[in-house]
Motif scaffolding. Structure first.
Motif, short mmCIF file in Angstrom:
data_model
loop_
_atom_site.label_atom_id
_atom_site.label_comp_id
_atom_site.label_asym_id
_atom_site.label_seq_id
_atom_site.Cartn_x
_atom_site.Cartn_y
_atom_site.Cartn_z
N ILE A 140 -4.22 -5.41 -1.57
CA ILE A 140 -3.64 -4.30 -2.33
C ILE A 140 -4.41 -4.11 -3.64
CG2 ILE A 140 -1.55 -3.46 -3.49
CD1 ILE A 140 -0.02 -5.28 -1.37
N LEU A 152 0.83 -1.21 0.00
CA LEU A 152 0.00 0.00 0.00
C LEU A 152 0.86 1.26 0.00
CD1 LEU A 152 -2.83 -1.02 2.49
CD2 LEU A 152 -2.93 -0.95 -0.02
N ILE A 212 -7.75 -2.37 -2.85
CA ILE A 212 -7.56 -0.93 -2.61
C ILE A 212 -7.33 -0.20 -3.94
CG2 ILE A 212 -5.98 0.79 -1.61
CD1 ILE A 212 -7.84 -0.53 0.46
#
Length: 186
Positions: free
Chosen positions: A49, A26, A52
């Protein structure tokens, strides 16, 4: 997609390193890297990840590999290994930037997660220490990337986001990208 700056997370101990490995990815995404390579046993971190990136935008790629040592050895560009034993970041950042940012040369940033084999130290073009004191590899990566990009990564536009965080003094505001500017005149 650009692939100029890639972060390689070396090693992952399931159960122990899950959160740290996720945060390496991230941080790489948020602070300007183009891709993160995780060990093949870090699938849950990779999925987080990717999720996101899907929600907050990219481009950013996540890859799982089981050949991290060979990948590093065969990298066609500059290798910077982040270690507290390396040269001070403030002493080498300009050289690393000159060697690898903006001229088409690729940079691989190696971030250890367990004991890093000595050949990583020998094969790296730069062994870089942030403070030369024990600390989090996530913090080291964040400082390194921010110095590498001179803070310009903080102004990045995110493509394909389905939500945007609206900065404000207090509270939390997450909106649809089309509504991100709404209320600015209030």
């Amino acid at each position: 997609m650009n692939d100029d700056v890639v972060v390689l997370r070396y090693g992952h101990r399931p159960g122990r390193d899950d959160r740290m490995t996720t945060h390496v990815g991230l941080t790489a995404r948020a602070l300007g890297a183009d891709r993160v390579i995780l060990p093949d046993n870090a699938g849950q971190s990779a999925e987080t990840i990717r999720d996101i990136t899907d929600r907050f935008g990219g481009p950013f790629a996540v890859e799982l590999r089981d050949d991290q040592r060979a990948f590093t050895r065969n990298w066609g560009g500059t290798v910077a290994h982040l270690t507290m034993y390396g040269e001070r970041v403030q002493d080498v950042e300009a050289d690393i930037r000159a060697d690898s940012v903006g001229d088409g040369t690729r940079l691989l940033v190696v971030v250890g997660g367990e004991k890093v084999p000595f050949d990583f130290y020998e094969e790296a073009d730069y062994n870089v220490g942030v403070t030369n004191q024990p600390h989090s590899e996530v913090a080291g990566l964040a400082v390194f990337l921010d110095r590498l990009f001179d803070g310009e990564e903080l102004e990045r536009d995110w493509e394909g986001a389905d939500r945007v965080v609206v900065p404000q003094e207090t509270g939390k505001r997450v909106v649809d990208p089309e509504d991100a500017g709404a209320g600015d005149a209030e």
